[in-house]
Design an enzyme around this catalytic site. Structure first.
Site, PDB file in Angstrom:
ATOM      1  N   CYS A 120      40.101  30.595  37.889  1.00  0.00           N
ATOM      2  CA  CYS A 120      39.807  31.288  36.633  1.00  0.00           C
ATOM      3  C   CYS A 120      41.037  31.935  36.020  1.00  0.00           C
ATOM      4  O   CYS A 120      40.947  32.575  34.971  1.00  0.00           O
ATOM      5  CB  CYS A 120      38.736  32.334  36.884  1.00  0.00           C
ATOM      6  N   HIS A 150      39.333  40.777  32.503  1.00  0.00           N
ATOM      7  CA  HIS A 150      38.775  39.584  33.126  1.00  0.00           C
ATOM      8  C   HIS A 150      37.247  39.681  33.033  1.00  0.00           C
ATOM      9  O   HIS A 150      36.588  38.719  32.659  1.00  0.00           O
ATOM     10  CB  HIS A 150      39.249  39.471  34.578  1.00  0.00           C
ATOM     11  N   GLU A 159      38.105  45.599  38.969  1.00  0.00           N
ATOM     12  CA  GLU A 159      39.031  45.577  37.831  1.00  0.00           C
ATOM     13  C   GLU A 159      39.211  46.982  37.248  1.00  0.00           C
ATOM     14  O   GLU A 159      40.316  47.355  36.847  1.00  0.00           O
ATOM     15  CB  GLU A 159      38.523  44.614  36.752  1.00  0.00           C
ATOM     16  N   LYS A 205      34.075  37.605  27.583  1.00  0.00           N
ATOM     17  CA  LYS A 205      33.246  36.623  28.302  1.00  0.00           C
ATOM     18  C   LYS A 205      31.762  36.823  28.005  1.00  0.00           C
ATOM     19  O   LYS A 205      30.967  35.906  28.163  1.00  0.00           O
ATOM     20  CB  LYS A 205      33.470  36.724  29.818  1.00  0.00           C
ATOM     21  N   HIS A 224      32.091  32.347  30.753  1.00  0.00           N
ATOM     22  CA  HIS A 224      33.214  32.211  31.671  1.00  0.00           C
ATOM     23  C   HIS A 224      33.588  30.739  31.746  1.00  0.00           C
ATOM     24  O   HIS A 224      32.979  29.962  32.487  1.00  0.00           O
ATOM     25  CB  HIS A 224      32.864  32.747  33.053  1.00  0.00           C
ATOM     26  N   PHE A 240      39.031  33.808  41.602  1.00  0.00           N
ATOM     27  CA  PHE A 240      38.554  33.664  42.974  1.00  0.00           C
ATOM     28  C   PHE A 240      39.717  33.220  43.844  1.00  0.00           C
ATOM     29  O   PHE A 240      40.526  32.382  43.439  1.00  0.00           O
ATOM     30  CB  PHE A 240      37.496  32.558  43.042  1.00  0.00           C
TER      31      PHE A 240
END
Lengths: 85, 407
Positions: free
Chosen positions: B163, B295, B306, B327, B332, B391
């Site tokens: 990502c 993110h 985050e 997002k 996403h 990830f």
């Protein structure tokens, strides 16, 4: 019946946590057994495969979910008593 | 002193439309692109929501012959790249084409083609594979196709960091321009990941939201998968100046790090290191930042981590910049996410409008940042951060600043 469910769920967790099944109690949380978040989704997968069921679509809360809670979730998801595969 | 790198063109395909303008206008209005999943195998899927590029029609962009060799991920990349190049006004000759790089990020590459190939062989028992299976599905195809379409002969490749792929691709392009290796880069990310097998795989991870994507909100359930591409024209300031190009923004800093901790669980320290590195690379202090495009996947773990990462990196200033996760609107799109989000950041800087996190219901005390929720907010943005934390702990953060006054 529920004893059979309990035995099989605990065996799956024991295998994932590399623990002796006899040391796992219903009150234990996955986290307390050393099952991390990635292990937890594998445990759920193994349980679903083993019982031929689909557990509710939510992320396992490995800090709060207990062994007993998982056993109850399996019992609730099984269609009827006596047809456990 | 780093060679300044400017953005002179951008293009996008997303759930909000088939160009960057449609994406930005949707984000600027707080309009969601997430809708009911439309999929041939819908009946066998638990997933109910996705951010699909419904307005994208391949026939409007490619003839049948060309489509035969293009996975959807390459189609998106080509459409976005053409838009970006056209906006930049660049016309390549032999010399400039050799001084132009193509760097495209993708998480899963030619997924639809892999899926179709496997289905033929394993499900249908076909004896023969399609002869174009390789050229369609090879992960590097989007970069090859963009280089061929525009006859760009400089360094070209695809890179992958789940990502964070887009941000790593843009960071790589910035480094190549700074080094003097190239003058121009066509850089961004593309993703077409809504195959039956990949949706199933995401379902098994139990991180997909069934109700809505509500980043940073209490009771958030997870992410909603999307698809699309964002491609940018990056140039050295000198090159852009010499040709009188109009500049959209500067990529002032890049920061990358690896958590080196866990294959899924994110680390606040690792993410904070990437944020700090981007600030340092840009020569910016925390107090220079007015906006952070987070993110913000909407998973329980990401958004809390985050928040802590932003606090670690920005210290006392962490409560000040506006923060949102777009997002919630474009979904996403995995390896394309950072590029779609860079469209949002450039828009915010150019127009002084910060797009919101939509679907926000109740505040989560563990995500106590200065969130812009549900409605866009007018706010002058000179410098912004765009976070991507993949990830597996691969982090890439861009620091973007206004090009106003640079001419």
């Amino acid at each position: 019946m529920s004893a059979l469910i309990e035995e099989r769920v605990i065996a799956i967790i024991a295998s994932s946590a590399r623990l002796d099944a006899s040391t796992i109690t219903r009150a234990a949380t996955l986290k307390s057994l050393g099952v991390d978040s990635l292990d937890a989704i594998e445990v759920i997968f193994e349980i679903e495969e083993s019982f031929g069921i689909t557990l509710p679509d939510r992320a396992p809360d490995f800090e709060a979910d207990t062994v007993g809670g998982l056993i109850e979730a399996v019992a609730a998801a099984l269609p009827e008593v006596g047809v456990m595969p | 002193m780093n060679v300044p790198v400017v953005i002179t063109g951008m293009g996008a395909v997303s759930a909000l439309g088939v160009d960057a303008t449609a994406l930005w206008e949707g984000l600027r209005e707080g309009r969601g692109g997430i809708a009911s999943l439309v999929h041939p195998r819908q009946a066998d899927l638990r997933t109910t929501l996705a951010a699909q590029a419904h307005a994208y029609n391949p026939a409007n962009h490619f003839d049948e012959h060309m489509l035969g060799q293009l996975d959807r991920v390459s189609q998106f990349a080509l459409v976005a790249a053409s838009e970006a190049i056209s906006q930049s006004g660049l016309v390549f000759d032999e010399r400039t084409a050799a001084r132009t790089a193509v760097v495209i990020g993708t998480g899963v590459g030619g997924e639809f083609s892999h899926d179709e190939h496997d289905r033929r062989l394993y499900a249908e028992g076909a004896q023969r594979a399609h002869p174009l299976a390789i050229v369609r599905s090879m992960t590097s195809a989007p970069a090859s196709q963009v280089s061929i379409a525009h006859r760009l002969t400089g360094p070209a490749f695809v890179l992958s960091s789940a990502c964070a792929s887009s941000n790593h691709a843009i960071a790589q392009a910035v480094m190549m321009i700074r080094s003097g290796m190239v003058d121009v880069a066509v850089a961004g990310g593309s993703e077409a990941c809504l195959s039956y097998s990949l949706i199933k795989a995401w379902e098994a991870m139990r991180v997909l939201a069934g109700d809505a994507c509500r980043p940073f909100a209490l009771g958030r359930r997870g992410l909603v998968l999307g698809e699309g591409a964002g491609v940018f024209i990056l140039e050295s300031l000198a090159h852009a100046r010499a040709r009188g190009a109009s500049m959209l923004a500067l990529v002032a800093g890049i920061g990358m790090s690896a958590d080196a901790v866990d294959i899924v669980a994110p680390s606040d320290i690792g993410a904070a290191r990437a944020i700090s590195a981007a600030l340092q690379d840009a020569g910016l202090a925390p107090a220079d930042i007015q906006y952070i495009n987070a993110h913000g996947t909407g998973t329980v773990a990401n958004d809390v981590t985050e928040t802590r990462a932003i606090r670690l990196a920005l210290g006392d200033w962490a409560n000040r910049p506006l923060v949102s996760s777009t997002k919630s609107m474009h979904g996403h799109a995995l390896g394309a996410s950072g590029a779609l989000e860079l469209v949002a950041v450039v828009g915010a800087i150019r127009e002084g409008i910060v797009p919101p996190t939509i679907n926000f219901s109740h505040a989560d005390p563990e995500c106590d940042l200065n969130l812009v929720v549900n409605e866009p907010r007018g706010h002058q943005v000179h410098a912004a951060l765009s976070n991507s934390f993949a990830f597996g702990g691969l982090n890439a953060v861009l620091a973007v600043t206004s090009a106003a006054g640079i001419l």
